[in-house]
Write a protein that holds these residues in place. Sequence first.
Motif, PDB file in Angstrom:
ATOM      1  N   ILE A 145       1.570  -1.177  -0.014  1.00 17.70           N
ATOM      2  CA  ILE A 145      -0.087   0.259   0.228  1.00 17.70           C
ATOM      3  C   ILE A 145       0.611   0.868   0.005  1.00 17.70           C
ATOM      4  O   ILE A 145      -0.044   2.366  -0.240  1.00 17.70           O
ATOM      5  CB  ILE A 145      -0.824  -0.166   1.236  1.00 17.70           C
ATOM      6  CG1 ILE A 145       0.080   0.134   2.103  1.00 17.70           C
ATOM      7  CG2 ILE A 145      -1.790  -1.029   1.013  1.00 17.70           C
ATOM      8  CD1 ILE A 145      -1.205   0.072   3.909  1.00 17.70           C
ATOM      9  N   CYS A 146       2.098   1.343   0.676  1.00 19.26           N
ATOM     10  CA  CYS A 146       3.188   2.358  -0.005  1.00 19.26           C
ATOM     11  C   CYS A 146       4.121   2.166  -0.670  1.00 19.26           C
ATOM     12  O   CYS A 146       3.892   3.218  -1.712  1.00 19.26           O
ATOM     13  CB  CYS A 146       3.567   2.632   1.900  1.00 19.26           C
ATOM     14  SG  CYS A 146       2.354   3.124   3.029  1.00 19.26           S
ATOM     15  N   ASP A 166      -2.202   2.988   0.112  1.00 16.66           N
ATOM     16  CA  ASP A 166      -2.161   4.553   1.073  1.00 16.66           C
ATOM     17  C   ASP A 166      -2.389   5.853   0.871  1.00 16.66           C
ATOM     18  O   ASP A 166      -1.827   6.000  -0.254  1.00 16.66           O
ATOM     19  CB  ASP A 166      -0.765   4.215   2.194  1.00 16.66           C
ATOM     20  CG  ASP A 166      -1.403   5.327   3.190  1.00 16.66           C
ATOM     21  OD1 ASP A 166      -1.001   6.305   3.339  1.00 16.66           O
ATOM     22  OD2 ASP A 166      -0.926   4.618   4.437  1.00 16.66           O
ATOM     23  N   PRO A 167      -3.869   6.741   1.490  1.00 11.71           N
ATOM     24  CA  PRO A 167      -4.279   7.489   0.645  1.00 11.71           C
ATOM     25  C   PRO A 167      -2.459   8.670   0.431  1.00 11.71           C
ATOM     26  O   PRO A 167      -2.550   9.153  -0.094  1.00 11.71           O
ATOM     27  CB  PRO A 167      -5.106   8.324   2.042  1.00 11.71           C
ATOM     28  CG  PRO A 167      -5.285   7.340   1.911  1.00 11.71           C
ATOM     29  CD  PRO A 167      -4.394   6.387   2.519  1.00 11.71           C
ATOM     30  N   ARG A 168      -1.751   8.308   1.800  1.00 14.04           N
ATOM     31  CA  ARG A 168       0.190   9.838   1.833  1.00 14.04           C
ATOM     32  C   ARG A 168       0.416   9.280   0.406  1.00 14.04           C
ATOM     33  O   ARG A 168       0.740  10.059  -0.353  1.00 14.04           O
ATOM     34  CB  ARG A 168       0.291   9.190   3.314  1.00 14.04           C
ATOM     35  CG  ARG A 168      -0.526  10.137   3.984  1.00 14.04           C
ATOM     36  CD  ARG A 168      -0.126   9.430   5.406  1.00 14.04           C
ATOM     37  NE  ARG A 168       0.282   7.942   5.553  1.00 14.04           N
ATOM     38  CZ  ARG A 168      -0.057   7.684   6.584  1.00 14.04           C
ATOM     39  NH1 ARG A 168       1.506   7.877   6.970  1.00 14.04           N
ATOM     40  NH2 ARG A 168       0.692   5.659   6.305  1.00 14.04           N
ATOM     41  N   THR A 169       0.731   7.936  -0.062  1.00  9.45           N
ATOM     42  CA  THR A 169       0.713   7.737  -0.847  1.00  9.45           C
ATOM     43  C   THR A 169       0.760   7.609  -2.157  1.00  9.45           C
ATOM     44  O   THR A 169       1.249   8.919  -3.668  1.00  9.45           O
ATOM     45  CB  THR A 169       1.343   5.504  -1.164  1.00  9.45           C
ATOM     46  OG1 THR A 169       1.296   5.565  -0.460  1.00  9.45           O
ATOM     47  CG2 THR A 169       1.159   5.466  -3.107  1.00  9.45           C
ATOM     48  N   HIS A 226      -4.876   1.730  -7.742  1.00  8.60           N
ATOM     49  CA  HIS A 226      -4.586   1.163  -7.190  1.00  8.60           C
ATOM     50  C   HIS A 226      -4.846   0.204  -6.136  1.00  8.60           C
ATOM     51  O   HIS A 226      -5.658   0.825  -5.669  1.00  8.60           O
ATOM     52  CB  HIS A 226      -2.676   1.128  -6.380  1.00  8.60           C
ATOM     53  CG  HIS A 226      -2.063   0.057  -5.611  1.00  8.60           C
ATOM     54  ND1 HIS A 226      -1.087  -1.084  -6.365  1.00  8.60           N
ATOM     55  CD2 HIS A 226      -1.657  -0.602  -4.427  1.00  8.60           C
ATOM     56  CE1 HIS A 226      -0.495  -1.615  -5.471  1.00  8.60           C
ATOM     57  NE2 HIS A 226      -1.261  -1.462  -4.406  1.00  8.60           N
ATOM     58  N   VAL A 227      -4.775  -1.337  -6.345  1.00  7.27           N
ATOM     59  CA  VAL A 227      -5.890  -2.771  -5.167  1.00  7.27           C
ATOM     60  C   VAL A 227      -4.456  -3.549  -5.087  1.00  7.27           C
ATOM     61  O   VAL A 227      -3.677  -4.170  -5.650  1.00  7.27           O
ATOM     62  CB  VAL A 227      -6.585  -3.010  -6.418  1.00  7.27           C
ATOM     63  CG1 VAL A 227      -7.250  -4.380  -5.279  1.00  7.27           C
ATOM     64  CG2 VAL A 227      -7.310  -2.111  -6.811  1.00  7.27           C
ATOM     65  N   TYR A 239       5.022   4.102   6.647  1.00  9.64           N
ATOM     66  CA  TYR A 239       3.685   4.160   7.128  1.00  9.64           C
ATOM     67  C   TYR A 239       3.303   4.913   8.333  1.00  9.64           C
ATOM     68  O   TYR A 239       2.486   5.165   8.346  1.00  9.64           O
ATOM     69  CB  TYR A 239       3.267   2.468   6.947  1.00  9.64           C
ATOM     70  CG  TYR A 239       1.563   2.275   7.872  1.00  9.64           C
ATOM     71  CD1 TYR A 239       0.784   2.811   6.449  1.00  9.64           C
ATOM     72  CD2 TYR A 239       1.408   1.674   8.597  1.00  9.64           C
ATOM     73  CE1 TYR A 239      -0.370   2.323   7.301  1.00  9.64           C
ATOM     74  CE2 TYR A 239       0.063   1.714   8.754  1.00  9.64           C
ATOM     75  CZ  TYR A 239      -0.436   1.507   8.500  1.00  9.64           C
ATOM     76  OH  TYR A 239      -2.177   0.897   8.758  1.00  9.64           O
ATOM     77  N   TYR A 240       4.273   4.719   9.333  1.00 14.58           N
ATOM     78  CA  TYR A 240       4.120   4.879  10.866  1.00 14.58           C
ATOM     79  C   TYR A 240       4.430   6.573  10.554  1.00 14.58           C
ATOM     80  O   TYR A 240       4.561   6.789  12.033  1.00 14.58           O
ATOM     81  CB  TYR A 240       4.755   4.842  11.434  1.00 14.58           C
ATOM     82  CG  TYR A 240       4.415   2.818  11.812  1.00 14.58           C
ATOM     83  CD1 TYR A 240       2.963   2.838  12.200  1.00 14.58           C
ATOM     84  CD2 TYR A 240       5.112   1.498  10.963  1.00 14.58           C
ATOM     85  CE1 TYR A 240       2.346   1.437  11.820  1.00 14.58           C
ATOM     86  CE2 TYR A 240       3.602   0.271  10.897  1.00 14.58           C
ATOM     87  CZ  TYR A 240       3.075   0.607  12.168  1.00 14.58           C
ATOM     88  OH  TYR A 240       2.548  -1.091  11.556  1.00 14.58           O
TER      89      TYR A 240
END
Length: 177
Positions: free
Chosen positions: A16-17, A57-60, A75-76, A129-130
């Motif tokens: 996701i990132c 991830d929305p930030r990605t 993306h999935v 991610y974090y």
Amino acid sequence: MTPRAYRLCFVCTGNICRSPMAEIICRELLPGYGLGDGLVTVSSAGTDSWHEGEGADPRTVRELAAAGYPGGERHVARGFTAADLTAHDLIVALDRGHLAALRRLAPTPADAARIRLLCPDGTDVPDPYYGGPEGFTACRELIEAALPHLLTEVGTAIGTATGTDAATAHHGKQHLA
């Protein structure tokens, strides 16, 4: 008869990132290296399937869009499977932990040899991610810096001349420091 496309897969933890970011940036850069027009296909997966079926991830997605890379919202996430070992010509791990996990899945030394780190100097692409947005920017910049080497290697492997460098391959914009 048209030759089969060279198949490339980027792998991180949850898909996701880091790996979708690498997939999307790589796909955008392919034409600038003479690797467009279906010569190379690009996908991504995660070593774990926690986020399978979820979007990036929305930030990605925000980081990619801000840098001019389209498609992050489509993306999935999916998990890496044993079938991916034979379905891809090159599997690119985003850090040494992924590299070790993927090589443990490889049934033969030849399969393990098709798994490598993205960064040619052995640098891990840190998981953003974090953290905050700056981690996603740093992740993108590290991926952009490593892809020219990878795409040149892929071009050599499939016998194509590589074109421009990554600094100009993406819409003529300067992305690298």
